[in-house]
Design an enzyme around this catalytic site. Structure first.
Site, short mmCIF file in Angstrom:
data_model
loop_
_atom_site.label_atom_id
_atom_site.label_comp_id
_atom_site.label_asym_id
_atom_site.label_seq_id
_atom_site.Cartn_x
_atom_site.Cartn_y
_atom_site.Cartn_z
N ASP A 348 0.84 -1.19 0.00
CA ASP A 348 0.00 0.00 0.00
C ASP A 348 0.89 1.25 0.00
O ASP A 348 1.86 1.33 0.76
CB ASP A 348 -0.89 -0.01 1.25
CG ASP A 348 -1.78 1.20 1.35
OD1 ASP A 348 -2.62 1.39 0.46
OD2 ASP A 348 -1.62 1.96 2.33
N GLU A 385 1.86 -0.47 -5.09
CA GLU A 385 0.89 0.57 -5.42
C GLU A 385 1.76 1.82 -5.61
O GLU A 385 2.19 2.42 -4.62
CB GLU A 385 -0.11 0.78 -4.28
CG GLU A 385 -1.16 1.80 -4.64
CD GLU A 385 -2.14 2.06 -3.50
OE1 GLU A 385 -3.35 2.14 -3.77
OE2 GLU A 385 -1.69 2.18 -2.34
#
Length: 703
Positions: A348, A385
């Site tokens: 993330d 990401e």
């Protein structure tokens, strides 16, 4: 009790359990004193002992406690200066988690008792929260893996499937009620059978690290359902375990992984190392802030003091460039691979983790360099990401080094725009379909660097993408202000549910076209769980706080036609190697077939000229791909049917593999053969695939 370490060799953070007791070690450079507090396993609010720890090398504070066994609850209290302007926030009245805890017990809610300071953080909080604070647990780690090995699937054979551990089985009728929403539930034979039948290869689990629910959500009767609010980088989230005992919770996670591996399914974790649940200076003091705020978080320091660098939007950013934070992240990753047997990670806001000591993104940063040379981590699947927020260098699609893969937001947006009918979207669509060579090849990145996705947990479901022109997030309690406004979605004429057959038919056709595009593109396909079944979130594109039927997969309803199409298009990708290319298209001619690896065609089967790609009205083209057999893909995003002159002569025979305008999508194997030179009609909003059965696939003249 003794504070003398009784284990030979260099100390390491965390708890080392022995037959005689346990050695506890925790890092703090700026603390002046650290206490180990032991709590009753029967009554977790009751402190039963306190040990003064001894400072050793590498700023590790250690204490050996005889007689400690698995299940023992504990925490730390760190003494030191309270100078928030210099990122020093020590407060011994706050019980702190062990950053290396393998399991965590308790359910604090972030109220005032958890706060390290009052007001803006000028004074340390006077309330002692030891009784109700989260507790770390000593865990017995032995486990019989029964010969389990990581599947090690190559990227070209990988099909990612993102799901939420709780939400995927919470309503599953074939999972026993006591196991629904748990690790054991996900490892249940009925669930595994569904996943195998669907054809996906790799499960990407939304965060399973222990996380905290934000206080502002609890006050609204909501929770942090997605779990991007970590407090334990080694501990599986306790709520997702059917077991209550901490050691049994860890064992349950391992049993899930073992069962999934036995079925050939990989397990990839969505991990949040970019920030923690402590938030900014107004947030709770749980671990890093109280142990050594300056060493664990990124700060700015100037004449006005220090401030957290909030490049995550969550109040803080873990400083992965400092030795203790970097070590913790790497130790955590290795633990999940070596001890928990997971197959990889999706990071993330990976740009935050990849920032250097100057807070700049750097492809050679401390973290990326450490992973690249690590003999364990460099061999597992690594997905970035590739963005964070609030910085000029926050968007880094294409900027990560090998062996990383990246979630390709450009693919998502370009494919959505194309099938939504946006003018001028065709050229960019073709680039994304071809593996985004313009994004990755400049950096000598391979064609499989792109993780191609249309939807994910963050945004619309696939059904909602073609059913809502605008987001509908009122249930989140933020007056529909939250969530992305640029969704490139369409309603097909009616916002939300409808009984209009024409609207429903168009929505179904677009979903098939989108899924078919995903499975025929160069790159690694990524499916959001439930899209194959027609799952809806009623237009909510930010359901992070919806731990209820809105987010849970409803197994009582299913779009059977879409499910069957998804299964068959996945099987088709596995069948044809030309749909699992590992190289970019280069236009080189195959002397055996007389075809280039890809040939772009006009409707009359002549070559599509360069300038025609950028015609804003272009909505129709063909892609003839060499292979065994050659495949012809016909794309029509327009509102009207188009005719395409099939390449070749009367000696050339084509057959339809799939046609997304059809309710079933696929034709039977004995479908009729079509001669080359015949005008084939492709309907609006449709993708058709034909295979060359016999004869030469001759193409028109060059531009």
């Amino acid at each position: 009790m003794s504070s003398d370490p009784a284990i030979a060799g260099p100390a390491r953070p965390g708890v080392t359990l022995t037959p005689e007791g346990a050695l506890f070690c925790v890092f703090s450079r700026h603390a002046t004193q650290v206490d180990l507090c032991l709590y009753s396993t029967v009554q977790p609010s009751l402190e039963i002992g306190r040990v003064r720890m001894r400072r050793g090398e590498c700023d590790l504070w250690c204490a050996f406690v005889p007689g400690v066994k698995a299940g023992q609850l504990y925490g730390y209290r760190a003494h030191g200066p309270w100078i928030p302007d210099r990122a020093l926030r020590f407060n011994p009245r706050k019980l702190l988690l062990d950053p290396y805890a393998l399991a965590i017990v308790g359910q604090p809610d972030g109220r005032t008792g958890m706060l390290g300071g009052t007001g803006p953080g000028t004074y340390p909080g006077a309330y002692d929260n030891g009784a109700e604070a989260l507790k770390s647990a000593v865990v017995e780690t032995s486990f019989d893996w029964q010969g389990d090995r990581l599947p090690r699937l190559p990227w070209q054979d990988t099909i990612l499937y993102e799901l939420h551990v709780k939400g995927f089985t919470q309503k599953h009728p074939d999972v026993p009620p006591a196991l629904r929403g748990t690790y054991a539930g996900l490892g249940h034979p009925a669930v595994i059978a569904y996943l195998k039948n669907l054809g996906v290869t790799s499960l990407q689990l939304l965060p399973v690290h222990q996380h905290l629910d934000d206080q502002f959500l609890l006050e609204k009767g909501l929770t942090n359902y997605w779990g991007y609010n970590t407090v334990g980088f080694f501990a599986p989230h306790a709520e997702y375990a059917a077991a209550q005992d901490p050691s049994e919770q860890v064992r349950e996670f391992k049993e899930m992984v073992r069962a999934l591996h036995a079925a050939g399914l990989e397990v990839i974790l969505d991990v949040v190392y970019n920030h923690t649940a402590e938030g900014d200076e107004r947030g709770p003091t749980l671990m890093f802030r109280g142990l050594d705020d300056r060493m664990y978080y990124r700060h700015t320091f100037d004449e006005h003091g220090s401030n957290y660098i909030n490049i995550t939007g969550c109040g803080n950013a873990v400083d992965s460039a400092t030795p203790p934070a970097l070590r913790l992240i790497l130790d955590s990753l290795r633990y999940w691979v070596t001890e928990m047997h997971v197959d990889g990670f999706r990071f993330d806001l990976a740009v935050t983790v990849a920032r250097d000591q100057h807070d700049n993104f750097d492809a050679n940063s401390q973290f990326l360099a450490a992973v690249a040379q690590d003999p364990i981590l460099s061999q597992v699947k690594l997905i970035a990401e590739p963005w964070d927020i609030f910085r000029m260098d926050s968007y880094q699609v294409g900027g990560f080094p090998e062996p990383w893969r990246e979630l390709n937001g450009k693919y998502r947006d370009a494919v959505r725009k194309f099938w939504a009918g946006d003018e001028g979207s065709t050229a960019d669509f073709a680039k994304r379909f071809c593996g985004s060579q313009d994004v990755f090849a400049w950096n000598l990145r391979p064609a499989l660097s792109s993780i191609n996705f249309l939807t994910s947990h963050d945004g619309f479901t696939l059904l909602d993408l073609v059913s809502y022109a605008s987001k509908h997030n009122e249930a989140n309690g933020e007056d529909n202000r939250d969530g992305d406004n640029a969704n490139h979605s369409v309603s097909c004429g009616v916002e939300g549910p409808t009984q209009d057959y024409r609207v429903l038919n168009l929505r179904a056709r677009l979903r098939r076209s989108l899924m078919a595009t995903l499975m025929t593109s160069i790159g690694v396909p990524f499916i959001n769980a439930g899209d194959e079944r027609g799952r809806t979130q009623k237009g909510n594109n930010n359901a992070y706080c919806q731990d209820n039927e809105l987010s849970w997969l409803d197994w009582s309803t299913c779009d059977e036609a879409m499910l069957d199409f998804t299964r068959r298009i996945i099987a088709l990708r596995k069948e044809f190697s030309s749909l699992r290319r590992t190289q970019y298209f280069d236009g080189v001619m195959n002397p055996t077939t007389g075809l280039a690896d890809v040939t772009w065609l006009e409707g009359d089967a002549s070559l599509l000229c360069h300038e025609e790609w950028h015609d804003p009205k272009r909505a129709f083209f063909g892609a003839l791909m060499d292979g065994s057999p050659p495949l012809l893909l016909l794309f029509n995003r327009g509102e009207l049917p188009q005719k395409f002159l099939l390449p070749g002569s009367e000696e050339t025979l084509w057959s339809v593999v799939f046609d997304t305008s059809l309710p079933a999508g696929f034709l039977e194997a004995d479908s009729r053969l079509i001669e080359g030179g015949v005008a084939f009609q492709i309907k609006a909003s449709t993708l058709v695939c034909l295979r060359l059965n016999e004869g030469p696939a001759l193409v028109g003249a060059h531009c």
